[in-house]
Scaffold this motif. Structure first.
Motif, PDB file in Angstrom:
ATOM      1  N   SER A  61      -5.554 -30.279  29.027  1.00 23.85           N
ATOM      2  CA  SER A  61      -4.093 -30.387  28.968  1.00 23.85           C
ATOM      3  C   SER A  61      -3.414 -29.079  28.585  1.00 23.85           C
ATOM      4  O   SER A  61      -2.287 -28.821  28.977  1.00 23.85           O
ATOM      5  CB  SER A  61      -3.702 -31.489  27.978  1.00 23.85           C
ATOM      6  OG  SER A  61      -4.235 -31.208  26.692  1.00 23.85           O
ATOM      7  N   ASP A  62      -4.041 -28.244  27.797  1.00 25.01           N
ATOM      8  CA  ASP A  62      -3.408 -27.015  27.328  1.00 25.01           C
ATOM      9  C   ASP A  62      -4.365 -25.834  27.454  1.00 25.01           C
ATOM     10  O   ASP A  62      -5.571 -25.987  27.506  1.00 25.01           O
ATOM     11  CB  ASP A  62      -2.992 -27.146  25.853  1.00 25.01           C
ATOM     12  CG  ASP A  62      -1.937 -28.223  25.660  1.00 25.01           C
ATOM     13  OD1 ASP A  62      -0.907 -28.147  26.346  1.00 25.01           O
ATOM     14  OD2 ASP A  62      -2.161 -29.136  24.849  1.00 25.01           O
ATOM     15  N   SER A  63      -3.779 -24.641  27.495  1.00 22.01           N
ATOM     16  CA  SER A  63      -4.588 -23.435  27.398  1.00 22.01           C
ATOM     17  C   SER A  63      -4.644 -23.049  25.913  1.00 22.01           C
ATOM     18  O   SER A  63      -3.805 -23.501  25.137  1.00 22.01           O
ATOM     19  CB  SER A  63      -3.955 -22.320  28.229  1.00 22.01           C
ATOM     20  OG  SER A  63      -2.649 -22.046  27.769  1.00 22.01           O
ATOM     21  N   PRO A  64      -5.579 -22.257  25.454  1.00 21.74           N
ATOM     22  CA  PRO A  64      -6.587 -21.586  26.284  1.00 21.74           C
ATOM     23  C   PRO A  64      -7.718 -22.509  26.713  1.00 21.74           C
ATOM     24  O   PRO A  64      -8.008 -23.492  26.054  1.00 21.74           O
ATOM     25  CB  PRO A  64      -7.101 -20.490  25.363  1.00 21.74           C
ATOM     26  CG  PRO A  64      -6.959 -21.070  23.996  1.00 21.74           C
ATOM     27  CD  PRO A  64      -5.695 -21.887  24.033  1.00 21.74           C
ATOM     28  N   VAL A  95      -7.634 -12.994  29.464  1.00 23.01           N
ATOM     29  CA  VAL A  95      -8.976 -13.402  29.889  1.00 23.01           C
ATOM     30  C   VAL A  95      -9.989 -12.551  29.147  1.00 23.01           C
ATOM     31  O   VAL A  95      -9.852 -11.332  29.076  1.00 23.01           O
ATOM     32  CB  VAL A  95      -9.179 -13.231  31.413  1.00 23.01           C
ATOM     33  CG1 VAL A  95     -10.595 -13.655  31.800  1.00 23.01           C
ATOM     34  CG2 VAL A  95      -8.150 -14.024  32.197  1.00 23.01           C
ATOM     35  N   ASP A  96     -10.974 -13.220  28.593  1.00 18.93           N
ATOM     36  CA  ASP A  96     -12.086 -12.509  27.978  1.00 18.93           C
ATOM     37  C   ASP A  96     -13.305 -12.723  28.893  1.00 18.93           C
ATOM     38  O   ASP A  96     -13.970 -13.745  28.835  1.00 18.93           O
ATOM     39  CB  ASP A  96     -12.358 -13.060  26.590  1.00 18.93           C
ATOM     40  CG  ASP A  96     -13.357 -12.234  25.801  1.00 18.93           C
ATOM     41  OD1 ASP A  96     -13.957 -11.311  26.389  1.00 18.93           O
ATOM     42  OD2 ASP A  96     -13.539 -12.524  24.612  1.00 18.93           O
ATOM     43  N   GLN A 117     -15.544  -4.900  30.647  1.00 23.89           N
ATOM     44  CA  GLN A 117     -15.511  -5.723  29.445  1.00 23.89           C
ATOM     45  C   GLN A 117     -14.161  -5.633  28.743  1.00 23.89           C
ATOM     46  O   GLN A 117     -13.614  -4.559  28.532  1.00 23.89           O
ATOM     47  CB  GLN A 117     -16.637  -5.325  28.485  1.00 23.89           C
ATOM     48  CG  GLN A 117     -16.815  -6.311  27.337  1.00 23.89           C
ATOM     49  CD  GLN A 117     -18.142  -6.120  26.622  1.00 23.89           C
ATOM     50  OE1 GLN A 117     -18.815  -5.128  26.838  1.00 23.89           O
ATOM     51  NE2 GLN A 117     -18.519  -7.057  25.784  1.00 23.89           N
ATOM     52  N   CYS A 118     -13.602  -6.815  28.461  1.00 22.62           N
ATOM     53  CA  CYS A 118     -12.360  -6.974  27.704  1.00 22.62           C
ATOM     54  C   CYS A 118     -11.150  -6.309  28.377  1.00 22.62           C
ATOM     55  O   CYS A 118     -10.217  -5.865  27.708  1.00 22.62           O
ATOM     56  CB  CYS A 118     -12.526  -6.429  26.287  1.00 22.62           C
ATOM     57  SG  CYS A 118     -11.761  -7.511  25.036  1.00 22.62           S
ATOM     58  N   ALA A 119     -11.158  -6.265  29.712  1.00 19.94           N
ATOM     59  CA  ALA A 119     -10.056  -5.635  30.433  1.00 19.94           C
ATOM     60  C   ALA A 119      -8.726  -6.328  30.174  1.00 19.94           C
ATOM     61  O   ALA A 119      -7.674  -5.685  30.108  1.00 19.94           O
ATOM     62  CB  ALA A 119     -10.355  -5.641  31.930  1.00 19.94           C
ATOM     63  N   ASP A 120      -8.788  -7.669  30.037  1.00 22.05           N
ATOM     64  CA  ASP A 120      -7.556  -8.428  29.846  1.00 22.05           C
ATOM     65  C   ASP A 120      -7.568  -9.229  28.553  1.00 22.05           C
ATOM     66  O   ASP A 120      -6.830 -10.210  28.403  1.00 22.05           O
ATOM     67  CB  ASP A 120      -7.346  -9.381  31.032  1.00 22.05           C
ATOM     68  CG  ASP A 120      -7.149  -8.632  32.334  1.00 22.05           C
ATOM     69  OD1 ASP A 120      -6.263  -7.773  32.380  1.00 22.05           O
ATOM     70  OD2 ASP A 120      -7.888  -8.915  33.297  1.00 22.05           O
ATOM     71  N   CYS A 121      -8.427  -8.797  27.586  1.00 15.59           N
ATOM     72  CA  CYS A 121      -8.494  -9.536  26.321  1.00 15.59           C
ATOM     73  C   CYS A 121      -7.150  -9.508  25.577  1.00 15.59           C
ATOM     74  O   CYS A 121      -6.738 -10.505  24.978  1.00 15.59           O
ATOM     75  CB  CYS A 121      -9.577  -8.945  25.406  1.00 15.59           C
ATOM     76  SG  CYS A 121     -11.250  -9.167  26.050  1.00 15.59           S
ATOM     77  N   GLY A 122      -6.499  -8.347  25.624  1.00 17.89           N
ATOM     78  CA  GLY A 122      -5.216  -8.224  24.916  1.00 17.89           C
ATOM     79  C   GLY A 122      -4.062  -8.850  25.666  1.00 17.89           C
ATOM     80  O   GLY A 122      -2.951  -8.957  25.135  1.00 17.89           O
ATOM     81  N   GLY A 123      -4.292  -9.248  26.904  1.00 16.89           N
ATOM     82  CA  GLY A 123      -3.252  -9.888  27.691  1.00 16.89           C
ATOM     83  C   GLY A 123      -2.617  -8.928  28.679  1.00 16.89           C
ATOM     84  O   GLY A 123      -2.381  -7.754  28.377  1.00 16.89           O
ATOM     85  N   THR A 124      -2.373  -9.409  29.869  1.00 16.85           N
ATOM     86  CA  THR A 124      -1.721  -8.640  30.920  1.00 16.85           C
ATOM     87  C   THR A 124      -0.517  -9.432  31.423  1.00 16.85           C
ATOM     88  O   THR A 124      -0.656 -10.613  31.769  1.00 16.85           O
ATOM     89  CB  THR A 124      -2.694  -8.384  32.088  1.00 16.85           C
ATOM     90  OG1 THR A 124      -3.827  -7.648  31.599  1.00 16.85           O
ATOM     91  CG2 THR A 124      -2.026  -7.600  33.193  1.00 16.85           C
ATOM     92  N   GLU A 139      -3.390 -20.128  40.085  1.00 17.95           N
ATOM     93  CA  GLU A 139      -4.844 -20.026  40.165  1.00 17.95           C
ATOM     94  C   GLU A 139      -5.288 -18.683  39.603  1.00 17.95           C
ATOM     95  O   GLU A 139      -4.739 -17.643  39.964  1.00 17.95           O
ATOM     96  CB  GLU A 139      -5.320 -20.174  41.608  1.00 17.95           C
ATOM     97  CG  GLU A 139      -6.836 -20.212  41.743  1.00 17.95           C
ATOM     98  CD  GLU A 139      -7.281 -20.597  43.139  1.00 17.95           C
ATOM     99  OE1 GLU A 139      -7.283 -21.799  43.457  1.00 17.95           O
ATOM    100  OE2 GLU A 139      -7.596 -19.680  43.916  1.00 17.95           O
ATOM    101  N   VAL A 140      -6.269 -18.750  38.707  1.00 16.92           N
ATOM    102  CA  VAL A 140      -6.807 -17.553  38.066  1.00 16.92           C
ATOM    103  C   VAL A 140      -8.297 -17.476  38.358  1.00 16.92           C
ATOM    104  O   VAL A 140      -9.047 -18.402  38.044  1.00 16.92           O
ATOM    105  CB  VAL A 140      -6.580 -17.568  36.539  1.00 16.92           C
ATOM    106  CG1 VAL A 140      -7.144 -16.303  35.906  1.00 16.92           C
ATOM    107  CG2 VAL A 140      -5.111 -17.746  36.203  1.00 16.92           C
ATOM    108  N   VAL A 141      -8.741 -16.382  38.986  1.00 16.80           N
ATOM    109  CA  VAL A 141     -10.164 -16.124  39.174  1.00 16.80           C
ATOM    110  C   VAL A 141     -10.590 -15.228  38.020  1.00 16.80           C
ATOM    111  O   VAL A 141     -10.201 -14.059  37.941  1.00 16.80           O
ATOM    112  CB  VAL A 141     -10.445 -15.436  40.519  1.00 16.80           C
ATOM    113  CG1 VAL A 141     -11.945 -15.180  40.679  1.00 16.80           C
ATOM    114  CG2 VAL A 141      -9.930 -16.281  41.673  1.00 16.80           C
ATOM    115  N   ALA A 142     -11.354 -15.799  37.099  1.00 19.16           N
ATOM    116  CA  ALA A 142     -11.694 -15.105  35.854  1.00 19.16           C
ATOM    117  C   ALA A 142     -13.149 -14.659  35.865  1.00 19.16           C
ATOM    118  O   ALA A 142     -14.024 -15.367  36.353  1.00 19.16           O
ATOM    119  CB  ALA A 142     -11.443 -16.019  34.664  1.00 19.16           C
ATOM    120  N   GLY A 143     -13.393 -13.475  35.322  1.00 20.76           N
ATOM    121  CA  GLY A 143     -14.747 -12.946  35.253  1.00 20.76           C
ATOM    122  C   GLY A 143     -15.179 -12.710  33.817  1.00 20.76           C
ATOM    123  O   GLY A 143     -14.380 -12.338  32.958  1.00 20.76           O
TER     124      GLY A 143
END
Length: 693
Positions: A61-64, A95-96, A117-124, A139-143
């Motif tokens: 129901s919610d993120s994360p 995304v972590d 590694q950790c490219a989007d940990c801080g948020g984009t 839609e998010v394709v996460a790695g």
């Protein structure tokens, strides 16, 4: 004492002879009983049936969204709701480790070429432009490069901005280790599936909620079912009432099947719900009625076999011997139709038991543009293994699959406009030519055998595993067999040009069929009855002999116009089989004694006896003996992948069945038919489950 002993011996021998004399009565009684069971099986059904299988994805129901650290990538979707249109909507995506791609309603809004590694940990912050009011699919394709794996996305709060919210997150993996999906049915997104009593899930999925419609034809105080789950059924309920519940799950606790006794089940439809868990390894859920077996086809099968054993009794045989060839053809068509019903029943049973592997509905729709949701088993028969290559030829042309002879694919393309379905066209051609092949074979056998012997020979051919299995599949076997038999029939009657034309078609159906052009002259040399008798016949003989070769040359020229190379056919075959196709009998023999699984024992089980029986054709037709011996040597000389498919190549040895039809003892012939059909059922199982090609 001696007199008493003689009396006992006489009584014993008279008892045995009496039983032998009454075997017709005993067999007829078995026929009556077996067909009574078959009729009962057709008229009745199991007390329950399963349908409308539905498989649910876990919805958060919610993120994360917290994912397993072992996963390298996941595709997540969420519903984005906006109460009014906006030119720019900023969304913070965390995304972590990395967001490969972010899209809205299928339009890419953000894309990354390299993930670290950790490219989007801080948020984009991703700015979605021109977003209308209402619901949208995010839609998010996460790695995951390493370590933790979680995904979060939230609209950036702005003063005076329209209201935006993300909800209904879901993904293909069933649940997370912390069990955040919950047990509320609203937390699950449902998707229909096809299998009627078994569902195969991804090994990575940890939990699934499976709903099945259970239809019962009566009222039961206790209704047992067998439930098999790899690994564990945590809860089973019927119409919301819990029937089975486990406090904890362990590995493979329900793999072998667990009896679930459902109490007070009324007549009608019910909602059966299974909460299944995967502790490790595979993930399957299977249901079946308690003690259910495919009784109807087996009873029909048993009745047909016993009827055949009776049919060669002296009185019945004499009666049948006075019947016309047309009557025999009708009986043979009925017998072949019965075998096809058994094969379809058995295939459907394997499908319902979750044992059939094949292309998915989505793959079939994407490759061939056909929706097969209602008749999936027919789609499997038409697309399994090489069958899909012939469908590709029908739709994209011979140049798309030159490793496979084109005539069958071309025939599919001709029939498809009438059926609007290439899969249906494929099965129609294969099944139609199975009937034409046995008719052609019977009339060819009649040139050498009497009516009863010809009928037995045809029954043995129709029961042979390769014919039994591939006669219902989208394969070339039956078309080739019809052409080969027709070609030989004309050759024996010294109609050499017509025979050569049909031999050319046989080559275009299967490349190995080109050997007919070489075998026929050798056969003519061995049997003076079919040699040319005049100059005109010699000219016709020469023209007929070279026609298959001309067809092959034209095929190469045609490929050159499509691909720009005369070597296309040879290069493709070399890619398909890096070594030579024929390496002599020593190759298969070595694989057999060395225990190589690529060449099954069944290959020799079929090939060697037929090779030996080929020599018995000398008494019937020396030419046929040469024909069979050469093809038998070719069959046991195959190497590599073609050797694995050897059982179906043995259909080329069709004259052998003339010798088998001459066997006098009806019990031996009946035993051969039973053995053939049992091996045929095994062959069908191996083909549908992924072994026979």
């Amino acid at each position: 004492m001696k007199i008493q002993k003689n009396v006992r011996e006489k009584r014993g021998s008279s008892l045995v002879s009496s039983l032998i004399q009454r075997r017709r009565f005993i067999l007829l009684a078995f026929v009556f009983v077996s067909f009574s069971f078959a009729a009962y099986g057709l008229a009745s059904s199991e007390p329950m049936k399963f349908s409308s299988w539905r498989y649910s994805y876990c919805v958060l129901s919610d993120s994360p969204v917290v994912l397993s650290s072992e996963w390298g990538q996941a595709v997540l979707q969420a519903n984005l709701t906006l109460n009014q249109p906006v030119d720019v909507l900023p969304v913070l995506v965390k995304v972590d480790d990395c967001a490969w791609e972010v899209s809205l309603d299928g339009v890419i809004q953000f894309e990354r070429e390299k993930c670290f590694q950790c490219a989007d940990c801080g948020g984009t912050v991703i700015n979605f432009t021109k977003v209308s009011a209402g619901s949208h699919l995010l839609e998010v394709v996460a790695g995951n490069v390493g370590g933790d794996f979680n995904v979060d996305a939230r609209p950036v709060a702005q003063e005076g901005a329209p209201y935006a919210a993300l909800s209904d997150w879901h993904y293909s993996y069933a649940t997370t280790e912390n069990g955040s999906c919950g047990e509320n049915s609203a937390d699950w997104r449902t998707e229909d599936v096809l299998r009627r009593s078994a569902l195969g899930l991804s090994a990575e999925q940890k939990q699934a909620l499976v709903r099945v419609n259970l239809t019962v034809d009566g009222d039961f105080r206790e209704l047992p079912i067998i439930l098999a789950v790899d690994d564990c059924a945590r809860r089973v309920s019927l119409d919301g009432i819990v029937q089975l519940e486990r406090a904890s799950c362990s590995k493979c606790v329900d793999c072998a099947g667990t009896d679930v006794n459902m109490a007070n089940v009324s007549k009608g439809s019910h909602n059966l719900e299974i909460q299944a868990e995967n502790v490790g390894g595979g993930f399957t859920v299977a249901l079946r009625p308690y003690g259910a077996v495919p009784s109807t086809p087996l009873m029909i099968f048993l009745g047909a076999i016993i009827l055949l054993a009776v049919a060669e009794g002296k009185r019945i045989s004499a009666l049948m011997g006075r019947r016309s060839d047309r009557t025999y053809i009708i009986l043979l068509v009925i017998y072949l139709s019965l075998l096809k019903v058994v094969a379809l029943y058995y295939s459907d049973f394997l499908l319902s038991d979750g044992l059939v592997s094949g292309k998915s509905v989505q793959d079939i729709r994407q490759e061939f543009g056909v929706d097969v949701k209602e008749k999936y088993i027919l789609a499997v028969l038409a697309t399994k293994w090489d069958a899909s290559h012939y469908l590709t030829i029908a739709q994209k042309g011979f140049a798309s699959k030159p490793a496979f002879a084109p005539l069958y694919g071309w025939a599919i393309s001709v029939i498809t406009p009438a059926t609007s379905n290439p899969l249906a066209a494929s099965l129609i051609i294969s099944n139609l030519f199975s009937y034409l092949a046995i008719i052609a074979f019977y009339y060819t056998a009649r040139r050498h055998l009497n009516k009863t012997e010809s009928a037995w020979a045809t029954i043995l051919l129709a029961s042979f595993p390769a014919f039994f299995v591939y006669g219902i599949l989208g394969y070339t076997e039956t078309l080739y067999l019809f052409l080969a038999v027709a070609s030989w029939n004309l050759f024996e009657r010294r109609r050499y040009i017509s025979s050569g034309l049909i031999s050319a078609l046989a080559l275009l159906t299967r490349y190995m069929g080109g050997a007919i052009a070489v075998i026929n002259p050798i056969a003519a040399a061995a049997d003076k009855k079919i040699r040319p008798r005049s100059r005109k016949e010699w000219i016709s003989f020469f023209i007929g002999t070279i026609l298959p070769g001309l067809a092959f040359i034209l095929l190469i020229v045609y490929l050159e116009t499509q691909t720009g190379s005369y070597r296309t056919l040879f290069d493709v075959r070399k890619e398909w089989q890096s070594k030579g196709i024929f390496e002599g009998p020593n190759w298969q023999f070595y694989q057999l004694i060395s225990g190589d699984q690529n060449v099954m024992f069944e290959n020799y089980l079929y090939a060697l006896p037929l090779f030996i029986v080929s020599f018995s054709l000398i008494a019937i037709s020396p030419a046929m003996a040469v024909y069979c011996v050469v093809f038998a040597l070719m069959s046991i000389s195959l190497a590599g992948m073609p050797a694995v498919s050897q059982p179906r190549y043995l259909i080329m040895l069709w004259p052998v069945f003339l010798s088998l039809g001459r066997i006098r003892d009806s019990w031996i012939k009946s035993g051969l038919i039973i053995a053939f059909l049992l091996l045929g059922l095994k062959g069908l199982f191996l083909h549908l489950t992924g072994f026979w090609t």
